[in-house]
Write a protein that holds these residues in place. Structure first.
Motif, PDB file in Angstrom:
ATOM      1  N   MET A  18     123.655  28.183   7.798  1.00  0.00           N
ATOM      2  CA  MET A  18     123.701  29.607   7.990  1.00  0.00           C
ATOM      3  C   MET A  18     122.420  30.274   7.516  1.00  0.00           C
ATOM      4  N   SER A  19     121.768  29.693   6.528  1.00  0.00           N
ATOM      5  CA  SER A  19     120.573  30.335   5.987  1.00  0.00           C
ATOM      6  C   SER A  19     119.448  29.326   5.867  1.00  0.00           C
ATOM      7  N   LYS A  20     118.287  29.851   5.565  1.00  0.00           N
ATOM      8  CA  LYS A  20     117.117  29.014   5.386  1.00  0.00           C
ATOM      9  C   LYS A  20     116.822  28.921   3.890  1.00  0.00           C
ATOM     10  N   ASN A  21     116.374  27.764   3.436  1.00  0.00           N
ATOM     11  CA  ASN A  21     116.070  27.583   2.022  1.00  0.00           C
ATOM     12  C   ASN A  21     114.734  28.236   1.717  1.00  0.00           C
ATOM     13  N   LYS A  22     114.752  29.336   0.948  1.00  0.00           N
ATOM     14  CA  LYS A  22     113.547  30.055   0.589  1.00  0.00           C
ATOM     15  C   LYS A  22     113.506  30.230  -0.921  1.00  0.00           C
ATOM     16  N   LYS A  23     112.306  30.287  -1.473  1.00  0.00           N
ATOM     17  CA  LYS A  23     112.154  30.631  -2.880  1.00  0.00           C
ATOM     18  C   LYS A  23     112.258  32.142  -2.983  1.00  0.00           C
ATOM     19  N   LEU A  24     112.999  32.614  -3.965  1.00  0.00           N
ATOM     20  CA  LEU A  24     113.238  34.040  -4.095  1.00  0.00           C
ATOM     21  C   LEU A  24     112.320  34.687  -5.103  1.00  0.00           C
ATOM     22  N   ASP A  25     111.957  35.922  -4.829  1.00  0.00           N
ATOM     23  CA  ASP A  25     111.276  36.774  -5.791  1.00  0.00           C
ATOM     24  C   ASP A  25     112.228  37.926  -6.054  1.00  0.00           C
ATOM     25  N   ILE A  26     112.872  37.903  -7.202  1.00  0.00           N
ATOM     26  CA  ILE A  26     113.938  38.867  -7.466  1.00  0.00           C
ATOM     27  C   ILE A  26     113.467  40.034  -8.322  1.00  0.00           C
ATOM     28  N   ASP A  27     112.163  40.247  -8.422  1.00  0.00           N
ATOM     29  CA  ASP A  27     111.653  41.336  -9.248  1.00  0.00           C
ATOM     30  C   ASP A  27     112.315  42.668  -8.948  1.00  0.00           C
ATOM     31  N   LEU A  28     112.530  42.972  -7.695  1.00  0.00           N
ATOM     32  CA  LEU A  28     113.066  44.272  -7.338  1.00  0.00           C
ATOM     33  C   LEU A  28     114.519  44.434  -7.721  1.00  0.00           C
ATOM     34  N   LEU A  29     115.193  43.349  -8.045  1.00  0.00           N
ATOM     35  CA  LEU A  29     116.603  43.418  -8.374  1.00  0.00           C
ATOM     36  C   LEU A  29     116.868  43.334  -9.872  1.00  0.00           C
ATOM     37  N   VAL A  30     115.844  43.190 -10.665  1.00  0.00           N
ATOM     38  CA  VAL A  30     116.025  43.060 -12.104  1.00  0.00           C
ATOM     39  C   VAL A  30     115.446  44.297 -12.768  1.00  0.00           C
ATOM     40  N   ASP A  31     116.238  44.955 -13.584  1.00  0.00           N
ATOM     41  CA  ASP A  31     115.770  46.134 -14.298  1.00  0.00           C
ATOM     42  C   ASP A  31     114.746  45.737 -15.343  1.00  0.00           C
ATOM     43  N   GLY A  32     113.796  46.598 -15.603  1.00  0.00           N
ATOM     44  CA  GLY A  32     112.802  46.341 -16.634  1.00  0.00           C
ATOM     45  C   GLY A  32     111.453  46.048 -16.027  1.00  0.00           C
ATOM     46  N   LEU A  33     110.677  45.222 -16.709  1.00  0.00           N
ATOM     47  CA  LEU A  33     109.356  44.871 -16.217  1.00  0.00           C
ATOM     48  C   LEU A  33     109.448  44.173 -14.872  1.00  0.00           C
ATOM     49  N   THR A  34     108.411  44.271 -14.083  1.00  0.00           N
ATOM     50  CA  THR A  34     108.448  43.687 -12.748  1.00  0.00           C
ATOM     51  C   THR A  34     107.680  42.371 -12.710  1.00  0.00           C
ATOM     52  N   CYS A  35     108.206  41.379 -13.398  1.00  0.00           N
ATOM     53  CA  CYS A  35     107.620  40.050 -13.324  1.00  0.00           C
ATOM     54  C   CYS A  35     108.723  39.012 -13.490  1.00  0.00           C
ATOM     55  N   ILE A  36     108.489  37.869 -12.975  1.00  0.00           N
ATOM     56  CA  ILE A  36     109.402  36.746 -13.134  1.00  0.00           C
ATOM     57  C   ILE A  36     108.765  35.804 -14.154  1.00  0.00           C
ATOM     58  N   ASP A  37     109.501  35.486 -15.195  1.00  0.00           N
ATOM     59  CA  ASP A  37     108.944  34.671 -16.275  1.00  0.00           C
ATOM     60  C   ASP A  37     108.662  33.241 -15.846  1.00  0.00           C
ATOM     61  N   ASN A  38     109.582  32.644 -15.101  1.00  0.00           N
ATOM     62  CA  ASN A  38     109.417  31.238 -14.738  1.00  0.00           C
ATOM     63  C   ASN A  38     109.888  30.985 -13.325  1.00  0.00           C
ATOM     64  N   LYS A  58     121.350  40.645   9.847  1.00  0.00           N
ATOM     65  CA  LYS A  58     120.223  40.765  10.780  1.00  0.00           C
ATOM     66  C   LYS A  58     120.215  39.614  11.770  1.00  0.00           C
ATOM     67  N   ASP A  59     120.641  38.438  11.291  1.00  0.00           N
ATOM     68  CA  ASP A  59     120.675  37.247  12.152  1.00  0.00           C
ATOM     69  C   ASP A  59     121.918  37.192  13.032  1.00  0.00           C
ATOM     70  N   GLY A  60     122.740  38.247  12.982  1.00  0.00           N
ATOM     71  CA  GLY A  60     123.912  38.323  13.851  1.00  0.00           C
ATOM     72  C   GLY A  60     125.189  37.749  13.267  1.00  0.00           C
ATOM     73  N   VAL A  61     125.181  37.417  11.995  1.00  0.00           N
ATOM     74  CA  VAL A  61     126.384  36.895  11.355  1.00  0.00           C
ATOM     75  C   VAL A  61     127.236  38.093  10.931  1.00  0.00           C
ATOM     76  N   SER A  62     128.485  38.076  11.284  1.00  0.00           N
ATOM     77  CA  SER A  62     129.369  39.205  10.968  1.00  0.00           C
ATOM     78  C   SER A  62     129.933  39.078   9.560  1.00  0.00           C
ATOM     79  N   ASP A  63     130.442  40.195   9.053  1.00  0.00           N
ATOM     80  CA  ASP A  63     131.131  40.175   7.753  1.00  0.00           C
ATOM     81  C   ASP A  63     132.276  39.179   7.781  1.00  0.00           C
ATOM     82  N   GLU A  64     132.995  39.137   8.899  1.00  0.00           N
ATOM     83  CA  GLU A  64     134.133  38.227   9.031  1.00  0.00           C
ATOM     84  C   GLU A  64     133.682  36.775   8.943  1.00  0.00           C
ATOM     85  N   ASP A  65     132.525  36.469   9.542  1.00  0.00           N
ATOM     86  CA  ASP A  65     131.986  35.110   9.469  1.00  0.00           C
ATOM     87  C   ASP A  65     131.622  34.743   8.032  1.00  0.00           C
TER      88      ASP A  65
END
Length: 116
Positions: free
Chosen positions: A1-21, A53-60
């Motif tokens: 269903m999805s593609k394996n990607k490395k995430l950058d979650i800076d925008l989802l974490v409160d506080g400083l905008t950096c990822i420690d590791n 966006k890829d056309g997968v519904s909530d029900e799916d």
């Protein structure tokens, strides 16, 4: 269903905008010095929007996670915690290791226990 990607979650974490590791396993460590978000926030912001966006519904998505509509809504509304079983199901849908989802839940729980 999805593609394996490395995430950058800076925008989802409160506080400083950096990822420690970053790790080489395709997921990030959630820093302990920032307020932690519920795992549902990561799911909604990083995965669910892409799936739709890829056309997968909530029900799916609900069917793939093998949840009832009510349980899915509780998860999305951050009222349900990620269990080992849900973490495994989220792994299948997102290609993010179950350990990521469990660690995010643990950090969320720990943060809110300290704050209360």
């Amino acid at each position: 269903m999805s593609k394996n990607k490395k995430l950058d979650i800076d925008l989802l974490v409160d506080g400083l905008t950096c990822i420690d590791n970053y790790s080489n396993d395709g997921f990030v460590n959630i820093p302990t010095d920032k307020s932690a978000l519920h795992p549902a926030r990561y799911f909604k912001e990083l995965f669910m929007s892409e799936l739709i966006k890829d056309g997968v519904s909530d029900e799916d998505i609900v069917a793939e996670l093998d949840l009832s509509d009510q349980n899915f809504e509780e998860f999305l509304n951050e009222k349900a915690m990620v269990t080992s079983l849900l973490a495994q199901r989220l792994c299948v849908v997102t290609d993010m290791p179950a350990a990521f989802w469990l660690r995010a839940q643990s950090r969320f729980d720990d943060f809110h226990t300290r704050v209360e």
